[in-house]
Design a protein around this motif. Structure first.
Motif, PDB file in Angstrom:
ATOM      1  N   ASP A  10       0.863  -1.179   0.000  1.00 19.10           N
ATOM      2  CA  ASP A  10       0.000   0.000   0.000  1.00 19.10           C
ATOM      3  C   ASP A  10       0.901   1.231   0.000  1.00 19.10           C
ATOM      4  O   ASP A  10       1.704   1.429   0.916  1.00 19.10           O
ATOM      5  CB  ASP A  10      -0.941  -0.012   1.205  1.00 19.10           C
ATOM      6  CG  ASP A  10      -1.987  -1.125   1.100  1.00 19.10           C
ATOM      7  OD1 ASP A  10      -1.950  -1.880   0.112  1.00 19.10           O
ATOM      8  OD2 ASP A  10      -2.826  -1.234   2.010  1.00 19.10           O
ATOM      9  N   GLU A  12       1.299   5.232  -0.209  1.00 24.04           N
ATOM     10  CA  GLU A  12       0.439   6.383   0.091  1.00 24.04           C
ATOM     11  C   GLU A  12       1.208   7.502   0.759  1.00 24.04           C
ATOM     12  O   GLU A  12       2.289   7.290   1.298  1.00 24.04           O
ATOM     13  CB  GLU A  12      -0.698   5.925   1.014  1.00 24.04           C
ATOM     14  CG  GLU A  12      -0.181   5.313   2.316  1.00 24.04           C
ATOM     15  CD  GLU A  12      -1.126   4.277   2.922  1.00 24.04           C
ATOM     16  OE1 GLU A  12      -2.056   3.837   2.235  1.00 24.04           O
ATOM     17  OE2 GLU A  12      -0.911   3.910   4.079  1.00 24.04           O
ATOM     18  N   HIS A  92      -5.864   2.136  -4.553  1.00 20.50           N
ATOM     19  CA  HIS A  92      -6.027   2.206  -3.100  1.00 20.50           C
ATOM     20  C   HIS A  92      -6.618   3.578  -2.801  1.00 20.50           C
ATOM     21  O   HIS A  92      -6.220   4.560  -3.419  1.00 20.50           O
ATOM     22  CB  HIS A  92      -4.628   2.057  -2.475  1.00 20.50           C
ATOM     23  CG  HIS A  92      -4.598   1.993  -0.987  1.00 20.50           C
ATOM     24  ND1 HIS A  92      -5.404   1.180  -0.252  1.00 20.50           N
ATOM     25  CD2 HIS A  92      -3.810   2.645  -0.076  1.00 20.50           C
ATOM     26  CE1 HIS A  92      -5.121   1.317   1.043  1.00 20.50           C
ATOM     27  NE2 HIS A  92      -4.162   2.207   1.173  1.00 20.50           N
ATOM     28  N   HIS A  94      -7.940   6.261   0.416  1.00 24.97           N
ATOM     29  CA  HIS A  94      -8.251   6.674   1.790  1.00 24.97           C
ATOM     30  C   HIS A  94      -9.222   7.851   1.687  1.00 24.97           C
ATOM     31  O   HIS A  94      -8.835   8.946   1.278  1.00 24.97           O
ATOM     32  CB  HIS A  94      -6.982   7.115   2.541  1.00 24.97           C
ATOM     33  CG  HIS A  94      -6.214   5.967   3.106  1.00 24.97           C
ATOM     34  ND1 HIS A  94      -6.403   5.514   4.391  1.00 24.97           N
ATOM     35  CD2 HIS A  94      -5.267   5.177   2.564  1.00 24.97           C
ATOM     36  CE1 HIS A  94      -5.586   4.485   4.615  1.00 24.97           C
ATOM     37  NE2 HIS A  94      -4.887   4.253   3.524  1.00 24.97           N
ATOM     38  N   GLY A 151      -8.655   1.861   2.131  1.00 25.55           N
ATOM     39  CA  GLY A 151      -7.820   2.288   3.252  1.00 25.55           C
ATOM     40  C   GLY A 151      -8.218   1.540   4.511  1.00 25.55           C
ATOM     41  O   GLY A 151      -9.411   1.306   4.742  1.00 25.55           O
ATOM     42  N   HIS A 250       3.998  -1.815   3.561  1.00 23.75           N
ATOM     43  CA  HIS A 250       4.031  -0.397   3.166  1.00 23.75           C
ATOM     44  C   HIS A 250       5.494   0.018   3.025  1.00 23.75           C
ATOM     45  O   HIS A 250       6.331  -0.446   3.810  1.00 23.75           O
ATOM     46  CB  HIS A 250       3.424   0.507   4.255  1.00 23.75           C
ATOM     47  CG  HIS A 250       1.983   0.251   4.564  1.00 23.75           C
ATOM     48  ND1 HIS A 250       1.584  -0.730   5.433  1.00 23.75           N
ATOM     49  CD2 HIS A 250       0.855   0.860   4.137  1.00 23.75           C
ATOM     50  CE1 HIS A 250       0.252  -0.711   5.522  1.00 23.75           C
ATOM     51  NE2 HIS A 250      -0.207   0.247   4.742  1.00 23.75           N
TER      52      HIS A 250
HETATM   53 ZN   LIG Z   1      -3.479   2.758   3.081  1.00 24.96          ZN
END
Ligand SMILES: [Zn+2]
Length: 344
Positions: A10, A12, A92, A94, A151, A250
């Protein structure tokens, strides 16, 4: 049958405290590259390991940050680097970033609690966010995403209906130890399951220990699972003919840091070692394991999904060892960061 192994990352940016302090701003590239002393200990480290061991991975790239970074496009260069490495770029989201579409976002976040939930969100609203993601991918010149990950692994039945409406064929929304919706239809440990016509491939959830009647579940992450445990689970998955194992990580988990800007940071040797050993292991055991991207896994499993939902068991002893190694690594890291951050 070979077991497919999907390493999912992920990818971000960080709100960086902007919702609570007026003098702070979201943090973009440093959260992904995680540069320490001119070297990328985050994304760069991962791409290097994947290339060295010929592992195709899946990067779930957050797209709603575009509501904040409108014309500057800090993720554009990142996705091009990832795609150039032969990896899948998937969607992805959020939802908290969506508040930046309003000029008065500072007042809004002060007035009402942050809207970062996918669980309980109106289907129409989720459709809107998914379409924003699809448009963002088009603006990056990427193929439309075929796999979605929300998220915080937050999901509900309406989300699956929304994905179907947006033409997203596959998903990886469930990781039970991260988020449990308490809906028995989504209590998914492993395998591939069709919901609203979307093929869900959950991040593997396993039982790491059991004491009397109490069992403890864990979702398979690099930051939370030792290599010995991961290897045991992979072997058990293969023995039980589980068709795929999805792992979650991550880029920022490969550094220890005191701030999102990485001003005081160092490589996380324990997590880097786990990832490196996993890549080497997969590369050396291709007779049993097939590292693939998630879109590719989805299209391969589409015709015959595995709906058994096998709950794999780890080993209690190995989880105790992992807790010990993690404690040592965290304590040493804090000590080293304190020294690094101290004025000379
Ligand atoms: Zn995330």
């Amino acid at each position: 049958m070979r077991t497919r192994v999907c390493i999912s990352i992920d990818t971000e940016f960080s709100i960086g405290g902007a919702f609570t302090s007026p003098d702070r701003q979201p943090v973009a590239e440093p959260m992904v590259w995680c540069e320490v002393g001119g070297r990328s200990q985050g994304l760069g480290f991962l791409l290097d390991q994947f290339e060295r061991h010929r592992i195709p991975a899946t990067f779930f790239v957050e797209a709603a940050h575009r509501y904040y970074f409108k014309d500057q496009d800090p993720m554009g260069g990142i996705v091009r680097r990832i795609a150039a490495g032969g990896h899948e770029v998937q969607l992805h989201t959020h939802p908290c970033w969506a508040v930046f579409q309003h000029e008065d976002w500072r007042e809004r976040v002060r007035r009402e609690p942050l809207q970062d939930e996918f669980f309980g969100r109106a289907e129409e609203d989720t459709v809107h966010l998914l379409r924003q993601g699809q448009q963002t991918f088009a603006s990056w010149g990427l193929p439309a995403p075929t796999v979605f990950r929300p998220g915080n692994m937050q999901h509900d039945d309406a989300m699956f209906a929304a994905m179907a409406r947006c033409g997203i064929p596959y998903s990886s929304c469930v990781g039970l130890a991260v988020f449990d919706s308490n809906d028995p239809r989504y209590r998914l440990y492993s395998g591939a399951h069709r919901r609203h016509g979307v093929l869900e491939m959950p991040v593997l959830t396993f039982q790491d220990w059991r004491l009397g009647g109490r069992r403890h579940l864990k979702t398979l992450t690099i930051a939370g699972t030792s290599f010995a445990e991961t290897k045991l689970l992979l072997e058990r998955a293969h023995e039980q003919q589980v068709p795929l194992v999805v792992l979650l990580t991550h880029p920022f988990e490969y550094v220890q840091r005191r701030d999102d800007q990485m001003r005081t940071a160092r490589g996380n040797a324990l997590h880097q070692d786990r990832l490196a050993r996993l890549c080497r292991y997969l590369d050396g055991n291709r007779d049993r394991f097939l590292p693939t991207g998630m879109g590719e896994a989805g299209s391969a499993l589409q015709a015959a999904p595995d709906e058994r939902n096998v709950l794999l068991h780890g080993s209690g002893w190995r989880s105790i060892c992992r807790l010990a190694e993690q404690a040592v690594n965290d304590r040493y890291g804090s000590w080293a960061l304190a020294r690094q951050g101290a004025p000379a």
